[in-house]
Design a protein around this motif. Structure first.
Motif, PDB file in Angstrom:
ATOM      1  N   ASN A 261       0.835  -1.201   0.000  1.00  0.00           N
ATOM      2  CA  ASN A 261       0.000   0.000   0.000  1.00  0.00           C
ATOM      3  C   ASN A 261       0.872   1.254   0.000  1.00  0.00           C
ATOM      4  N   GLN A 268       1.154   6.802  -6.574  1.00  0.00           N
ATOM      5  CA  GLN A 268      -0.007   7.640  -6.933  1.00  0.00           C
ATOM      6  C   GLN A 268       0.254   9.111  -6.626  1.00  0.00           C
ATOM      7  N   THR A 269       0.839   9.345  -5.410  1.00  0.00           N
ATOM      8  CA  THR A 269       1.095  10.725  -5.008  1.00  0.00           C
ATOM      9  C   THR A 269       2.167  11.349  -5.906  1.00  0.00           C
TER      10      THR A 269
ATOM     11  N   GLU B  11       1.351   3.549   9.777  1.00  0.00           N
ATOM     12  CA  GLU B  11       2.344   3.585   8.682  1.00  0.00           C
ATOM     13  C   GLU B  11       2.532   5.048   8.307  1.00  0.00           C
ATOM     14  N   ILE B  13       4.125   6.562   5.996  1.00  0.00           N
ATOM     15  CA  ILE B  13       4.039   6.917   4.572  1.00  0.00           C
ATOM     16  C   ILE B  13       2.600   7.200   4.145  1.00  0.00           C
ATOM     17  N   VAL B  14       1.641   6.441   4.714  1.00  0.00           N
ATOM     18  CA  VAL B  14       0.235   6.642   4.342  1.00  0.00           C
ATOM     19  C   VAL B  14      -0.171   8.081   4.606  1.00  0.00           C
ATOM     20  N   MET B  17       1.833  10.673   2.277  1.00  0.00           N
ATOM     21  CA  MET B  17       1.420  10.690   0.874  1.00  0.00           C
ATOM     22  C   MET B  17       0.009  11.273   0.723  1.00  0.00           C
ATOM     23  N   ALA B  18      -0.915  10.798   1.612  1.00  0.00           N
ATOM     24  CA  ALA B  18      -2.283  11.297   1.537  1.00  0.00           C
ATOM     25  C   ALA B  18      -2.292  12.820   1.772  1.00  0.00           C
ATOM     26  N   LEU B  20       0.081  15.010   1.085  1.00  0.00           N
ATOM     27  CA  LEU B  20       0.557  15.711  -0.117  1.00  0.00           C
ATOM     28  C   LEU B  20      -0.552  15.789  -1.168  1.00  0.00           C
ATOM     29  N   SER B  21      -1.193  14.654  -1.411  1.00  0.00           N
ATOM     30  CA  SER B  21      -2.216  14.606  -2.454  1.00  0.00           C
ATOM     31  C   SER B  21      -3.429  15.464  -2.096  1.00  0.00           C
ATOM     32  N   GLN B  24      -3.029  19.256  -2.157  1.00  0.00           N
ATOM     33  CA  GLN B  24      -3.089  19.746  -3.540  1.00  0.00           C
ATOM     34  C   GLN B  24      -4.535  20.074  -3.934  1.00  0.00           C
ATOM     35  N   ALA B  82      -5.482  -2.800   6.008  1.00  0.00           N
ATOM     36  CA  ALA B  82      -4.603  -3.670   5.223  1.00  0.00           C
ATOM     37  C   ALA B  82      -5.204  -5.058   5.105  1.00  0.00           C
ATOM     38  N   LYS B 103      -6.532  -1.690   1.673  1.00  0.00           N
ATOM     39  CA  LYS B 103      -5.226  -1.317   1.114  1.00  0.00           C
ATOM     40  C   LYS B 103      -4.899  -2.289  -0.008  1.00  0.00           C
ATOM     41  N   PRO B 104      -4.219  -1.993  -1.071  1.00  0.00           N
ATOM     42  CA  PRO B 104      -3.705  -0.642  -1.368  1.00  0.00           C
ATOM     43  C   PRO B 104      -4.843   0.333  -1.737  1.00  0.00           C
ATOM     44  N   VAL B 105      -4.743   1.537  -1.185  1.00  0.00           N
ATOM     45  CA  VAL B 105      -5.798   2.530  -1.371  1.00  0.00           C
ATOM     46  C   VAL B 105      -5.596   3.265  -2.696  1.00  0.00           C
ATOM     47  N   LYS B 106      -6.707   3.433  -3.402  1.00  0.00           N
ATOM     48  CA  LYS B 106      -6.649   4.272  -4.618  1.00  0.00           C
ATOM     49  C   LYS B 106      -6.930   5.704  -4.188  1.00  0.00           C
ATOM     50  N   ILE B 107      -5.947   6.564  -4.347  1.00  0.00           N
ATOM     51  CA  ILE B 107      -6.096   7.937  -3.834  1.00  0.00           C
ATOM     52  C   ILE B 107      -7.245   8.669  -4.536  1.00  0.00           C
ATOM     53  N   LYS B 111     -10.255  10.516  -2.685  1.00  0.00           N
ATOM     54  CA  LYS B 111     -10.612  11.926  -2.927  1.00  0.00           C
ATOM     55  C   LYS B 111     -12.098  12.047  -3.243  1.00  0.00           C
TER      56      LYS B 111
END
Lengths: 472, 123
Positions: A261, A268-269, B11, B13-14, B17-18, B20-21, B24, B82, B103-107, B111
């Motif tokens: 994940n 993706q990001t 985690e 990173i989750v 990353m989320a 940052l996205s 935006q 997960a 997981k894995p999540v599609k961002i 959104k």
């Protein structure tokens, strides 16, 4: 023969013995009663005879005619008494003695009658009368004496017989109980030994052909139970194995899903914010992907280590030496965490036959867990001892940290089970368990919340696995 | 005014990353590694959307969901996990979770879910 029947038989024998003794005693008592009755009668008769003789003496001394009549009256009275008690007397002394007595009495009467009728002056007749009287008295007295002797004999006889019967009953009881105890006791001892073995997980059965009695039935039942238990245990082991595969798969799914994940989200990001990123940031993204890939690789490597264990490279080793090596590896961690170490190593320990690298892995793993369970200032105790009875070496690694809650205790050797806040793969103890088992060893844990945790790991001595190298 | 979004996942990173996205997209995002610190933060600041991981040490995702729904009924909760387990999903639905992502999540899907929830909330 069934024990039940044996007991019935023994009771029957006892009852028959007691009945015989009873009948015998009753018979003797009856006999005694008869004899006593006779002696009472005889005493009466003897008194009668004595009176006759006294009257006889009076007659001869004083020529007293009335004395002769007195004798006749006495004779009549005695005859009547004898007739009346004939059956009693015969029962006591037999018909011959009765007849003898009667005969002598008749004789005496005849003499008296003869004197009465005028032959009184004949010296012969006086002598005959005296002799008949004497004869009568002596005969009667003899019978009495004989009967008294008989009474004594019967009493002695009874005493002897009763004494023998008593010993016969006692000996029979002893013999029977001994026999029963031996046959039941032997079987019970076998059963106890068997149940002990079963409770230790050794499902053997009693091989010898079971006897036809109840103990045989019990042994057969226990043998059947042992076989059933053996089968059940195998089923349980099988289902546990399946369950742990289930746990493993679930754990693997979860453990692999997280880094996957992460990689997916980074990608993706990355795409999302690509235009806003500088060179350094893009490289950082890629580095993170690399790190996550490394994490995946490590999980897979650990899994493969366990599922396809490498053949251990076994060699003879000194247990205490392995502990010192472990401490060398974890000394930095001990220092950083400010943990005191207490070593309690046995002076004399047999060598064991192990893959040193793997055992170090186990000990370092458990020691690391112990260190992580303690806060600064904790105390780590490492002991080694020789379990003489099992011919095994035991290591004990004890911490005084926060302990493992009872509900977690049974899962600590499960794959992916971890209580660590972060960074635990949950595979360490699982792998350790596998290694110890491969070395024919055992590992168990004792823990109490806030009381600390102790791991006990045992390995057979090299002697026990017949791998000692004695060329020193 | 910008919508506030909270992300809870052990985690790191989750969250990163989320964040940052989603930033935006014009959201204000805060990330937390455990349920306890997240709930503490909620006492001081209100959030429109809480995205939480299910399986966490200490306070887990279901507990976060219950707390949020009890204390801040207007806040939307989205769950990610997960290891998707139907029982847990059903339990989460019962507690009024907005969405449940394995997981894995599609961002993009995440959104869309956030957007839909906020529109519904705005009425």
């Amino acid at each position: 023969m069934k024990i039940e029947h044996k007991i019935y038989l023994s009771n029957a024998v006892h009852i028959v013995l007691l009945l015989l003794i009873g009948i015998f005693a009753l018979h003797n008592l009856n006999q005694l009663y008869t004899k006593f009755r006779f002696t009472a009668i005889a005493d009466g008769l003897n008194t009668g005879f004595l009176e006759m003789r006294l009257a006889e003496k009076n007659y001869f001394l004083y020529r007293d005619q009335t004395a002769l009549e007195a004798i006749t009256t006495r004779i009549n009275k005695t005859t009547t008494t004898m007739q009346k008690l004939k059956s009693d007397i015969i029962r006591a002394v037999g018909p011959a003695s009765y007849a003898g007595l009667e005969q002598r009495l008749k004789n005496y009467r005849r003499m008296v009658a003869a004197i009465h009728q005028g032959e009184r002056n004949s010296p012969g007749i006086r002598k005959q009368l005296r002799k008949a009287g004497q004869d009568l008295k002596i005969f009667s007295e003899n019978i009495t004496v004989l009967e008294r002797k008989n009474v004594a004999k019967i009493i002695n006889h009874s005493k002897t017989i009763l004494l023998y019967s008593f010993w016969a009953v006692v000996l029979f009881a002893l013999f029977f109980s001994q026999h029963t105890v031996r046959s039941i006791g032997g079987a019970l001892r076998q059963i106890v030994a068997l149940t002990r073995a079963i409770s230790r997980g050794n499902y053997k059965s009693i091989d010898q052909k079971p006897s036809a009695d109840e103990m045989g039935a019990v042994i057969t039942a226990i043998n059947t139970m042992a076989n059933e238990l053996k089968q059940r245990e195998q089923e349980i082991i099988q289902s546990k194995r399946l369950a742990s595969i289930g746990v493993l798969v679930a754990g693997v799914a979860h453990e692999l899903n997280n880094p996957l994940n992460n990689i997916s989200m980074i990608a993706q990001t990355y795409e999302d914010v690509y235009d806003r990123l500088g060179r350094e940031e893009r490289i950082s993204f890629m580095n993170q992907i690399e790190e996550e890939t490394e994490r995946l690789r490590l999980i897979i490597k650990n899994l493969l280590d366990f599922s396809r264990p490498k053949e251990p490279r076994l060699a003879q080793s000194e247990p205490n030496h392995v502990i010192h090596k472990t401490l060398d590896l974890v000394c930095n961690m001990l220092e950083v965490s400010n943990i005191r170490t207490k070593l309690d190593l046995a002076d004399v320990l047999p060598d064991f036959y192990i893959d040193e690298h793997q055992i170090l892995q186990v000990l370092v793993n458990i020691t690391t867990n112990a260190i992580q369970a303690m806060s600064s200032g904790g105390e780590l105790t490492i002991r080694s001892r020789y379990l003489e009875k099992q011919d095994e070496v035991e290591f004990e690694i004890r911490d005084n940290g926060n302990g493992i809650p009872p509900e977690f205790l049974e899962h600590i050797f499960d794959p992916f089970f971890t209580t660590k806040e972060e960074g635990g793969t949950g595979l360490g103890l699982w792998i350790s368990y596998g290694i110890v088992k491969q070395h024919f060893g055992n590992i168990h844990v004792e823990s109490s919340v806030d009381g600390g945790t102790a791991f006990f790991i045992t390995f057979p001595s090299c002697n026990k696995v017949k791998r000692c190298n004695n060329e020193e | 005014m910008k919508n506030n979004i909270m992300i809870i996942d052990d985690e790191k990173i989750v969250g990163d990353m989320a964040k940052l996205s989603l930033e935006q997209e014009g959201y204000e995002v805060e990330t937390f590694l455990d349920g306890e610190s997240a709930l503490n933060r909620m006492e001081k600041k209100s959030f429109d959307v809480v995205i939480t991981d299910l399986k966490m040490k200490g306070i887990d995702g279901l507990e976060v969901l219950r707390n949020v729904k009890h204390l801040y009924p207007d806040t939307v909760v989205i769950m990610i996990t997960a290891f998707a387990n139907l029982d847990v999903a059903i339990e989460a639905m019962r507690d009024d979770v907005q969405d449940f992502f394995p997981k894995p999540v599609k961002i993009k899907e995440l959104k869309a879910s956030i957007k839909k929830a906020l529109e519904k909330k705005a009425g």
